[in-house]
Each structure stands twice: as C-alpha cells, then as structure tokens.
Design an enzyme around this catalytic site. Sequence first.
Site, PDB file in Angstrom:
ATOM      1  N   HIS A   1       1.116  -1.167   0.064  1.00 26.85           N
ATOM      2  CA  HIS A   1       0.042   0.306  -0.221  1.00 26.85           C
ATOM      3  C   HIS A   1       0.543   1.242   0.220  1.00 26.85           C
ATOM      4  O   HIS A   1       2.034   1.558   0.843  1.00 26.85           O
ATOM      5  CB  HIS A   1      -1.048  -0.116   0.988  1.00 26.85           C
TER       6      HIS A   1
ATOM      7  N   ASP B   1       6.228   0.351   6.710  1.00 26.44           N
ATOM      8  CA  ASP B   1       4.878   0.845   6.330  1.00 26.44           C
ATOM      9  C   ASP B   1       4.091   1.623   5.331  1.00 26.44           C
ATOM     10  O   ASP B   1       4.128   2.473   5.957  1.00 26.44           O
ATOM     11  CB  ASP B   1       4.477   0.207   7.635  1.00 26.44           C
TER      12      ASP B   1
ATOM     13  N   GLU C   1      -4.409   1.924   3.141  1.00 27.28           N
ATOM     14  CA  GLU C   1      -5.300   1.084   3.660  1.00 27.28           C
ATOM     15  C   GLU C   1      -4.593   1.578   4.934  1.00 27.28           C
ATOM     16  O   GLU C   1      -5.820   0.721   5.678  1.00 27.28           O
ATOM     17  CB  GLU C   1      -3.404  -0.127   3.676  1.00 27.28           C
ATOM     18  N   GLU C   2      -4.218   2.137   5.257  1.00 22.67           N
ATOM     19  CA  GLU C   2      -4.336   2.564   6.599  1.00 22.67           C
ATOM     20  C   GLU C   2      -5.219   3.099   7.186  1.00 22.67           C
ATOM     21  O   GLU C   2      -5.547   2.552   8.947  1.00 22.67           O
ATOM     22  CB  GLU C   2      -3.404   3.581   6.650  1.00 22.67           C
TER      23      GLU C   2
HETATM   24 ZN    ZN Z   1       0.802  -1.385   6.456  1.00 21.29          ZN
END
Ligand code: ZN
Length: 452
Positions: A274, A286, A320-321
């Site tokens: 993502h 991330d 996504e988050e």
């Molecule tokens: Zn992630």
Amino acid sequence: MKKLVTLLLLIPCLSFAQHEETIKKIYDETLTNGHVYENLRYLCKEIGHRLSGSPQAAAAVEYTRHLMKSYGFDTVYLQPVMVPHWVRGKKEIVRAVDTDKHGTINFNALALGNSVGTGPDGVLAEVIEVSGIDEVNELGKKVEGKIVFYNGEMDPTIINTFGAYGGAVIQRSSGASEAAKYGAKAIIIRSVTNRQDDIPHTGSLRYKALINQIPAVAISTNDADLLSQVLKEQKVNAYIETHCQMLPDVLSYNVIGELRGTEFPNEIIAVGGHLDSWDVGEGAHDDGSGCMQAIEAVRLFKALGIKPKRTLRAVMWMNEENGLRGGVEYARVAKEKGEKHIAALESDSGGFQPLGFSTSGSEEQREQVKAWRDYFLPYRVWDFDQNGGGADIGPLRSQGTLLIGLRPSTQRYFIYHHTPADVFEAVDQRELELGAASMAAMMYLLDREGIR
Ligand SMILES: [Zn+2]
C-alpha cells in the site's frame, strides 16, 4: 515405452533445475543491480509520509506511475478511488495535571487516526485505567465523564509479534466507542508496540455507528507505565487537546503497472503493497518497502528478459491505513471487468529479512505453494505454513484468488510501526532486496506453473 516413462519422470526434474537456475538469477540480479533500495530512498526522502488525501500521497501516485513507465512496463494506469481525508492539525497536548510528586507531566502522544479532535478547549477529566475492553464493560457507568486509559500490553511471549499485535490492537481500533457507550469523555491508549521507549504509535480507530465519537490518543509505553504508576498513588486528572479532523473524501488512485502474458494474458498475478502511510515518519517499512519491492519484482522479469506467460501486475494500493478503500475498489473493478486473478501477493510486514510466505486459499492451492519450498531454502526462506495474505488483497479472496503474503522476520517491526521512527534509515538494503527477490521468485513459479 520404457524410454517414454524415463522421459516423463525426467521432465519434472528438468523443470526443477530450470526453475532453480532462473530463481538464482533473480536473487543475483537483485543483490548486484537492484533498484529497490534507491527507489525506497526517493519515496521516503523526496516525498515523505503520505497519508490518504495528502499532497504527498498524490506525489507518490505520480512517482510510482512514472517509475513503472520508465521501466517499460506494457501498461501503466491509475485506478480512481475516493479516500477519506483525515488531518492531524496542530501538535497534540496530553498531560497529567498537577500530580503530587511529579507536578504536571507532559506525555509523548499522537492522536489516533480517524479520531475527532477535542478542539481548542481540550478535555479535562479524571483518568481511569483499564487493561482492556472487558474491563470497561465490567465498570460500565463508572467510566462516565472520565478519560479511559487502556493500558493493555502486547504479549511478549508470542513469538510472531503480529499475533501479539492482534491481541492488543483492539483497544486502539474499538476502545473509543466501547468507552463512549458508557459516557467516557476521551481515551488514552498505551502505544501498541513491544518496545519500551518514548515514541508514541498512531494507527486507525473505527467509531461504531450511533455512539458518541470521542477523542482518542496514544502515549508512549514509558509514559503509559508512568501514568499507571502515578494512578496507583493518587487520583489523576488529565488534559487532552487535539486538533485533528475528518474532512470530505478526496479523489485518489491505485497505481497499476503490468507486463502482459504471452500465453495466458487473461490470467493475472498481482503483486503489491500500500502506497499510503501514516502522517508521521516516512512510511518506510509500512509500506514503502512493499510497494518498491513489488515494482522491483516485476522489473526483474524485464531486466532478466523473462517473458511471463501470464500477466504480471504491480499494484500500489491506496488507503490501507485508514479505510482500505483501494483494496476494496480494486477487487470490485476486477469483478466488474471479469478479470481472473489466479494469485495476489502482498508485502506489508516491513522490509526485513524474508523468512517465508503465508497463504490463504483452498487446501489444494495452499499445498501447491508449500510444495515450492525447496526452491527457496538456499535463500533461508523456509516458513510456508502460516495462514494469511494481506489486507489489500483480502477482498480478492471471494473471487477464488489465492492470496500470498511475504513473511519477513517480525521481531523489529513494531519498533517502527506507525511512528516517526519509520524512516528510510530503519530499512536494511540487503534484507529489502532479499524480500524483493523472494517475491519475484514466487511470481516466477506462479507464472510458470499456474494455480490449479
Ligand atoms: Zn501497512
């Protein structure tokens, strides 16, 4: 006849040797001429963190589109998706007011994503500590008018830290509404990490419908211990001031780049991560790592002149988050267009040393992937038994798609997760490259063997 039997027995060995050789080339190429680390540097340092709806998220869309075009992928395009637009606003203030021994204590805090703000007047109330949501339900109306302090910890005895995260994260995702049900004014949570330090971890919460939306913040684990200690000595009043808010949805994009298959172009193998991140740090682990690994995995086919039989597609999912809108929209469009995704592979567990792949699919599909373990053993990638895929690819499962997740070592992930410390420097070049090569090797096997 005997000759034919010998030949038939030989074919799998031949293809094993061939696959083995190609996979070696894939790893060698990544480790000697890889682009993934430099591309991650650009994403982190030239663009930075990129929460959905932010100008940096838009810049990251442009960057990855440009990157895949520059590599000569057959088709590169944007898939529109409306995303939530949450903004943090001015720096949070979270403090314990006027304590006997320590005076006023300022905590290292971050508002939780999607949280409402307190506004300039803040919230001042007595703090009540709980170890989790069960305890809030036991206390019931006793939390009314108070600030609920969730101090549940990640269980250090669980070796896969994602398991421990799963156990603790519910106070972040659901704690606000659970406390608001009984009239709490706000919540403070212990950061969801297994590290003892001064860094607060943000992350999203979900408000339940028809329940009052109350402000939510996370404080560092050191601060959580201190607050808990002071609460054992005396009553504590806390003051919280946050200026975050949810703005109207904005238009954003999933970024897609593909190499068309030569024999079965309608069979798609998607690989991705993502593109959005939290609005602190640089979203390096991330999930800048996963995005750049996915592009690298497809680039390697071009660099090595491997013509895929099936269509390989690198996908940068958006949001996504704090919403998963990109993953949901991607699957919706795939269904609408009648696309057949035989497999989808996601890297969203950090750019650490790869140890294996998890799978989510039918027993037969999962067994097929597990049988490829021997190809990966020379690279110390051995763990093929875990269940699971990835958040963004999850919505494809109902279409019969086999989901695969890259599984790197999990021991350090939650040091950085959703914090200002998730920066480019926290990612090791070699580990990142090994992950990208592992993904390319997995895609190669999926491409050559198909999925039954
Ligand atoms: Zn992630």
